[in-house]
Design a protein around this motif. Structure first.
Motif, PDB file in Angstrom:
ATOM      1  N   PRO A  21       0.908  -0.900   0.230  1.00  0.00           N
ATOM      2  CA  PRO A  21       0.346  -0.012   0.411  1.00  0.00           C
ATOM      3  C   PRO A  21       0.682   1.217  -0.183  1.00  0.00           C
ATOM      4  CG  PRO A  21      -0.448  -1.441   1.714  1.00  0.00           C
ATOM      5  CD  PRO A  21       0.329  -2.167   1.287  1.00  0.00           C
ATOM      6  N   MET A  22       0.665   2.358  -0.959  1.00  0.00           N
ATOM      7  CA  MET A  22       1.076   3.697  -0.592  1.00  0.00           C
ATOM      8  C   MET A  22       0.720   3.907   0.864  1.00  0.00           C
ATOM      9  SD  MET A  22       0.163   6.689  -3.049  1.00  0.00           S
ATOM     10  CE  MET A  22       2.112   5.822  -4.339  1.00  0.00           C
ATOM     11  N   ARG A  23      -0.236   3.978   0.925  1.00  0.00           N
ATOM     12  CA  ARG A  23      -0.487   4.984   2.887  1.00  0.00           C
ATOM     13  C   ARG A  23      -0.066   3.654   3.556  1.00  0.00           C
ATOM     14  NH1 ARG A  23      -5.829   8.190   4.095  1.00  0.00           N
ATOM     15  NH2 ARG A  23      -4.360   8.441   5.816  1.00  0.00           N
ATOM     16  N   ALA A  24       0.773   4.372   4.497  1.00  0.00           N
ATOM     17  CA  ALA A  24       1.031   3.780   5.149  1.00  0.00           C
ATOM     18  C   ALA A  24       0.617   3.011   6.163  1.00  0.00           C
ATOM     19  CB  ALA A  24       2.451   4.412   5.959  1.00  0.00           C
ATOM     20  N   ASP A  25      -0.410   3.587   7.350  1.00  0.00           N
ATOM     21  CA  ASP A  25      -1.684   3.725   8.257  1.00  0.00           C
ATOM     22  C   ASP A  25      -0.709   3.022   9.038  1.00  0.00           C
ATOM     23  OD1 ASP A  25      -3.811   3.651   8.264  1.00  0.00           O
ATOM     24  OD2 ASP A  25      -4.640   2.875   6.631  1.00  0.00           O
ATOM     25  N   LEU A  26       0.362   3.513   9.641  1.00  0.00           N
ATOM     26  CA  LEU A  26       1.560   2.790  10.363  1.00  0.00           C
ATOM     27  C   LEU A  26       0.244   2.417  12.123  1.00  0.00           C
ATOM     28  CD1 LEU A  26       4.753   4.772   9.751  1.00  0.00           C
ATOM     29  CD2 LEU A  26       4.203   2.496   8.754  1.00  0.00           C
ATOM     30  N   VAL A  27      -0.548   3.167  12.201  1.00  0.00           N
ATOM     31  CA  VAL A  27      -1.287   3.675  13.263  1.00  0.00           C
ATOM     32  C   VAL A  27      -1.853   2.061  13.659  1.00  0.00           C
ATOM     33  CG1 VAL A  27      -2.362   4.651  14.753  1.00  0.00           C
ATOM     34  CG2 VAL A  27      -1.241   5.722  14.052  1.00  0.00           C
ATOM     35  N   LYS A  28      -2.375   1.105  12.825  1.00  0.00           N
ATOM     36  CA  LYS A  28      -3.392   0.045  12.585  1.00  0.00           C
ATOM     37  C   LYS A  28      -2.567  -0.449  12.127  1.00  0.00           C
ATOM     38  CE  LYS A  28      -8.043   1.686  10.893  1.00  0.00           C
ATOM     39  NZ  LYS A  28      -8.534   2.332   9.426  1.00  0.00           N
ATOM     40  N   ARG A  29      -1.375  -0.700  11.711  1.00  0.00           N
ATOM     41  CA  ARG A  29      -0.583  -1.920  10.741  1.00  0.00           C
ATOM     42  C   ARG A  29       0.603  -2.697  11.757  1.00  0.00           C
ATOM     43  NH1 ARG A  29      -0.518   0.066   5.083  1.00  0.00           N
ATOM     44  NH2 ARG A  29      -2.259  -0.400   3.983  1.00  0.00           N
ATOM     45  N   GLU A  30       1.157  -1.424  11.797  1.00  0.00           N
ATOM     46  CA  GLU A  30       2.272  -1.713  13.301  1.00  0.00           C
ATOM     47  C   GLU A  30       1.722  -2.584  13.541  1.00  0.00           C
ATOM     48  OE1 GLU A  30       4.846   1.905  12.447  1.00  0.00           O
ATOM     49  OE2 GLU A  30       3.497   1.990  14.011  1.00  0.00           O
ATOM     50  N   PRO A  31       0.577  -2.567  14.731  1.00  0.00           N
ATOM     51  CA  PRO A  31       0.238  -3.408  16.104  1.00  0.00           C
ATOM     52  C   PRO A  31      -0.155  -5.197  15.519  1.00  0.00           C
ATOM     53  CG  PRO A  31      -1.183  -1.500  16.711  1.00  0.00           C
ATOM     54  CD  PRO A  31      -0.083  -0.912  14.637  1.00  0.00           C
ATOM     55  N   VAL A  32      -1.031  -4.593  14.291  1.00  0.00           N
ATOM     56  CA  VAL A  32      -1.112  -5.946  13.690  1.00  0.00           C
ATOM     57  C   VAL A  32       0.417  -7.334  13.652  1.00  0.00           C
ATOM     58  CG1 VAL A  32      -1.591  -7.406  11.718  1.00  0.00           C
ATOM     59  CG2 VAL A  32      -2.775  -5.596  12.682  1.00  0.00           C
ATOM     60  N   ARG A  33       2.035  -6.272  12.994  1.00  0.00           N
ATOM     61  CA  ARG A  33       3.415  -6.841  12.852  1.00  0.00           C
ATOM     62  C   ARG A  33       3.818  -7.031  13.561  1.00  0.00           C
ATOM     63  NH1 ARG A  33       5.308  -7.812   8.567  1.00  0.00           N
ATOM     64  NH2 ARG A  33       3.782  -6.501   7.777  1.00  0.00           N
ATOM     65  N   LEU A  34       3.462  -6.418  14.409  1.00  0.00           N
ATOM     66  CA  LEU A  34       4.075  -6.615  16.376  1.00  0.00           C
ATOM     67  C   LEU A  34       3.552  -7.715  16.954  1.00  0.00           C
ATOM     68  CD1 LEU A  34       5.671  -5.649  18.646  1.00  0.00           C
ATOM     69  CD2 LEU A  34       3.527  -4.369  19.559  1.00  0.00           C
ATOM     70  N   LYS A  35       1.780  -8.350  17.112  1.00  0.00           N
ATOM     71  CA  LYS A  35       1.520  -9.549  17.432  1.00  0.00           C
ATOM     72  C   LYS A  35       2.174 -10.280  16.634  1.00  0.00           C
ATOM     73  CE  LYS A  35      -2.666 -10.628  19.353  1.00  0.00           C
ATOM     74  NZ  LYS A  35      -4.413 -10.103  18.719  1.00  0.00           N
TER      75      LYS A  35
END
Length: 919
Positions: A21-35
């Motif tokens: 995705p072009m849009r990072a959306d880090l606030v949502k995606r990071e916790p998923v990756r962390l998990k």
RNA sequence: GGGUCUGUAGCUCAGUUGGUUAGAGCACACGCUUGAUAAGCGUGGGGUCACAGGUUCGAAUCCUGUCAGACCCA
């Protein structure tokens, strides 16, 4: 040519494709990756993999943050810097276990607990303090994890763990064994109302009126012996019985001569500092009546003066803390009743008197019968009266000042000396200083900082009259309660009991229980002091590094803020020198504090008032952890680190560039299988060679910068590489061949080969910094495992040269000049797109660019992104622009000769060929 | 007051052992592109390299001093 015509060829192009995705959306995606990381035990797998690969150990020993408060940007900076070290060293092939820790004991927590509810039993204070600490450990741990910091978060070290506490006590035992521990008196802030010692934090300032008096001390030795008197000024007459010295400033000018009282005509020969002469006259009524001699304070050093009412001499000493703000420039020194006084007393060997008991009443030591048993604040009057009778009182005024008071009992504080325990630094100092020079200090000036502190530090006061800490394991015999048992074996036995039961036993069991356990005679009492918390954290190399199976001493690196030169670096060094005669670290890195945008100190309460958040949480929940990490990497940690939301936001732009570059590379590689499609190095076109030559340098620079902890250099190098070399040049120029060439044309495959290598290297080089984003991109490059399991790319020696770079910089020169000319042509309305430009390039006959343009026409057109060019002679490089006569090819939108292929008269030669190939 | 450090564009920073016209990114203005599109590309303005001396053929760079800021100490 119509838009439709162009659009109809669109399906025949190889347009970039990716799901990234072009849009990072880090606030949502990071916790998923962390998990995902945590459920797959990524940290463990990384460490195990490096170990299995035989990676050399690299131990960064975590300095424990205090388990108090949320993670603010300063803490985050420290932790992320550590993580950048761990991740980059890991990717350089090292085996880097990281065991985070927390400092749990200490006043700030105890203070908060006690403030919430007063009058608690020690055992209860400790229970609540522990709960408080554990609550914040959890809060901080969540923040650190969320920031993408890898470590053994399930098994951190805590200074409140029973094993750790036992090791602290063992360290104390070692100190005792080496004969380094002694007991002596030292002034503390004392509340006679609460009958306890206080810490700075427990003091409140309130206005109070005290008598301020001028007192003369006749000089009894030296040049002025018998001729003159020093005059001191004090607001605490009750401390005069403990006076042992008079301090002068070495550089101030003092006046000596005859003074006469304006009203009663009394004459005195006195010494007063020059700057305060007027004020002295005004306040005491004594005015100068004779000639005054001038001399510097240092001239009087070594003289003595007669105490005004005791049969004792006071020594004249020199001190820097003497000021000319109030008083006389001669300061009354009572080493038992003040911090400066104490230090001055130590340095000048004055001795110490503190004739005051717990309740604030004078003891027999005061030396005057009528004062014994009298409260110190009730003694001011009688003492002043006595001074007047003896003729020593030169003046008196009422003085209103801000004075420390006890926050609990509201009574005024007194400085009073009580027995404390000390570590003799003298025996450790030489080894400590030698060890300092064996350690690498980063930045180098850190060496001087710590060297200076160690060189000049006085003995270490290790006892605290506190509850939330590790008990100082000494005992007081029933028959000799003044002389404590300081015994290593006893301490070791206490440690054994603590190992399982924790130090709560000290506070919960009574003296009888302890006597039985330790085989002490009945009636022996245990001490009530706790150990300085710097002993706690300073023992971590014993309690953690020596004990933990993955760690060992010395650590390769300690990394903390610069205040720790005086704190943890020093306490660790001292403890380590005592237990192993060596420094606990090979290298020490210090970073500056996070400060306000205008480089002012950043205080939490003020920042909040001003609506300027400084909690890390605010930033990773608003922008994402990777932005915060990128900010850390971009910062000059050697100095103060200016911080503000506006500054912070500046890193979002580089972030977007990194992300977009990773994305376009991925998208251009959608149909590329390196095993099948990669071309040999010899088949690369010059521009591909060029980007790989650049990559070679970038890899080498980044690896070196990471090795030197110069993350900012990594950031700059990669940002330049992405912005200038990749985004503005390479990707832009190769668009045509990527989109319009046949999918498997050698030219396109060559660029894909280069792009694949660039992507692979870029993702790895970014991984320590953009922990989440690099991993995400890596996943989209169809890797099944995390990028964090990988190692850094190696510079490819095949591209160490600069042949292509030389060629490209020639092209760049032409391109820059052409661009200005093209822009003018467009502004003048000659045409709209640069691809329509036809250049007339004037060059001197001997310019090397001539042969380049002549021999590589097609590459030149591609690089300059124009339709056509002609070479003419000229004195210097000059380019003029006209619109080309060529029609625009509807497929590739370049203006090249069309119609060569009768089947596709509207297409350029290349596109016609491609279309023919598709049929 | 002492020690250590910092001072380059409006902002964040590069600037290798002194050596052409001091470079990037952000921000700003204007333009191109609509096949990286909540993207991409280009052009432009903007600097007495804190200040003052000195060394040198030549100084942002080396030396001295001054000013301002930060931290530690007092």
């Amino acid at each position: 040519m119509s838009q439709d015509q162009s659009a109809s060829y669109k399906p025949t192009l190889n347009l970039p494709q990716t799901e990234f995705p072009m849009r990072a959306d880090l606030v949502k995606r990071e916790p998923v990756r962390l998990k995902h990381w945590e459920s797959h035990d990524l940290y463990r797998r990384i460490v195990d993999r490096r170990k299995a690969a035989g990676g050399e150990d690299f131990i960064l020993h975590d300095g424990p943050p205090f388990a108090n408060g949320d993670v603010h940007m300063g803490t985050a900076l420290n932790k992320v810097l550590k993580d950048l070290v761990i991740k980059s060293r890991t990717m350089a092939g090292y085996h880097c276990p990281y065991i985070p820790g927390w400092d749990c004991h200490g006043l700030p927590i105890e203070f908060k607990v006690v403030k919430e509810s007063r009058g608690l039993e020690p055992a209860e204070i400790r229970r609540r303090s522990e709960a408080f600490a554990r609550e914040y450990i959890d809060i901080q741990r969540e923040s650190f994890r969320r920031l993408g910091v890898f470590g053994d978060w399930e098994h951190p070290y805590l200074t409140l763990a029973p094993e750790y506490e036992a090791d602290i006590i063992r360290v104390f035992a070692t100190f005792v064994e080496k004969g380094l521990v002694y007991q002596s008196k030292k002034p503390v802030l004392w509340s006679y109302g609460a009958q306890t010692a206080l810490a700075e934090a427990e003091v409140e300032y309130e206005d109070r009126k005290d008598p301020a008096i001028f007192v003369k001390f006749p000089i009894t030795s030296g040049d002025l012996a018998g001729k003159s008197s020093l005059v001191i000024w004090t607001t605490t007459p009750w401390t005069l019985p403990a006076n042992l010295g008079i301090a002068l400033h070495p550089q101030f000018t003092y006046l000596q001569g005859e003074f006469t009282h304006a009203e009663d005509g009394r004459r005195e020969n006195l010494v007063v500092v020059k700057e305060l002469l007027e004020a002295f006259t005004e306040k005491t009524g004594f005015a100068q009546t004779g000639d005054l001699a001038e001399f510097k304070g240092e001239a009087l050093v070594g003289a003595t003066a007669q105490h005004p009412f005791l049969d004792r001499q006071s020594k004249v000493i020199l001190a820097d803390f003497v000021t000319t703000e109030t008083g006389t420039g001669a300061v009354h020194i009572a080493p038992g009743h003040g911090a400066d006084d104490y230090r001055a007393g130590q340095e000048n060997d004055l001795g110490l008197l503190s004739p005051v008991d717990d309740a604030g009443n004078f003891t027999e030591e005061v030396g005057l019968d009528f004062l014994v048993g009298k409260h110190v604040f009730d003694a001011n009057g009688p003492i002043i009266k006595l001074l007047a009778e003896k003729g020593a009182l030169i003046g008196k005024e009422n003085y209103q000042h801000s004075y420390p008071h006890c926050w609990r009992s509201k009574t005024p504080i007194i400085f009073r000396s009580v027995p404390q325990f000390f570590i003799r630094i003298y025996d450790l100092r030489q080894t400590a200083l030698e060890e300092i020079d064996r350690v690498q200090w980063l930045p180098h000036w850190g060496r001087n900082r710590i060297y200076g502190t160690v060189e000049s530090r006085p003995d270490w006061c290790i006892s605290r009259q506190r509850t939330w800490g590790v008990p100082l394991p000494v005992f007081y015999p029933a028959d000799d309660p003044e002389n404590p048992l300081i015994d290593a074996d006893l301490a070791r036995k206490v440690a054994e009991l603590t190992e399982t039961g924790g130090t709560n036993l000290w506070f919960e069991k009574d003296d009888a229980w302890w006597c039985e356990q330790l085989g002490l005679p009945a009636g022996t009492k245990r001490g009530h002091d706790t150990l300085d918390v710097w002993i706690d954290s300073g023992s971590s190399h014993v309690a953690v590094m020596d004990r933990h199976p993955e760690l060992h001493t010395p650590a390769d690196l300690y990394l903390e803020a610069t205040d720790q030169h005086r704190g943890w670096f020093q306490s660790s060094l001292m403890v380590s020198v005592a237990v192993r005669d060596k420094a606990p670290y090979k290298a020490v890195l210090t970073h500056g504090f996070v400060v306000d945008q205008d480089k002012k100190k950043l205080s939490k309460s003020e920042a909040e008032k001003a609506g300027k958040p400084i909690d890390a949480k605010h930033f990773y929940e608003k922008y994402g952890a990777d932005i915060l990490r990128l900010w850390v990497s971009s910062v000059d940690w050697q100095n103060e680190v200016p911080f503000g939301e506006d500054l912070f936001k500046q890193t979002t732009e580089p972030y977007r560039r990194f992300r977009n570059v990773l994305r376009i590379l991925l998208a251009n590689l959608y149909d590329f299988d390196p095993d099948q499609d990669a071309v040999a190095d010899e088949a690369l076109t010059p521009i591909d060679r060029w980007i790989l030559e650049r990559l070679h340098d970038v890899i080498a620079e980044c690896r070196a910068a990471y090795a030197d902890y110069e993350f900012r250099k990594v950031f700059n190098t990669l940002n330049q590489f992405c912005a200038v070399d990749l985004s503005a040049l390479y990707v832009d120029i190769t668009k045509d061949r990527m989109y319009c060439d046949a999918a498997d044309s050698p030219r396109r495959r060559a660029s894909q080969t280069a792009m694949h290598r660039v992507f692979d290297a870029l993702a790895r080089l970014l991984a320590p910094i953009l922990a989440y984003t690099a991993d995400e991109a890596w996943e989209f490059a169809s890797h099944s495992e995390s990028v964090h399991l990988e190692t850094f790319p190696e510079p490819d020696p095949a591209f160490a040269g600069a042949e292509a770079t030389g060629q490209v910089s020639q092209f760049e020169r032409l391109r820059d000049t052409a661009q200005v000319a093209i822009d003018e042509a467009i502004k003048a309305g000659k045409f709209r797109k640069r691809e329509r430009a036809s250049l007339e390039i004037a060059l001197p006959a001997d310019d090397s660019a001539r042969s380049l343009l002549g021999d590589h026409r097609e590459q030149a057109l591609e690089f300059l992104m124009v339709s056509d060019f002609f070479l003419v002679d000229g004195d210097e490089l000059k380019i003029s622009v006209a619109e080309t006569d060529h029609a625009e090819c509807p497929r590739c939108r370049r203006s090249l000769p069309v119609g060569e292929n009768p089947d596709h008269p509207e297409l350029c030669g290349r596109c016609a060929e491609v279309i023919a190939g598709l049929a």
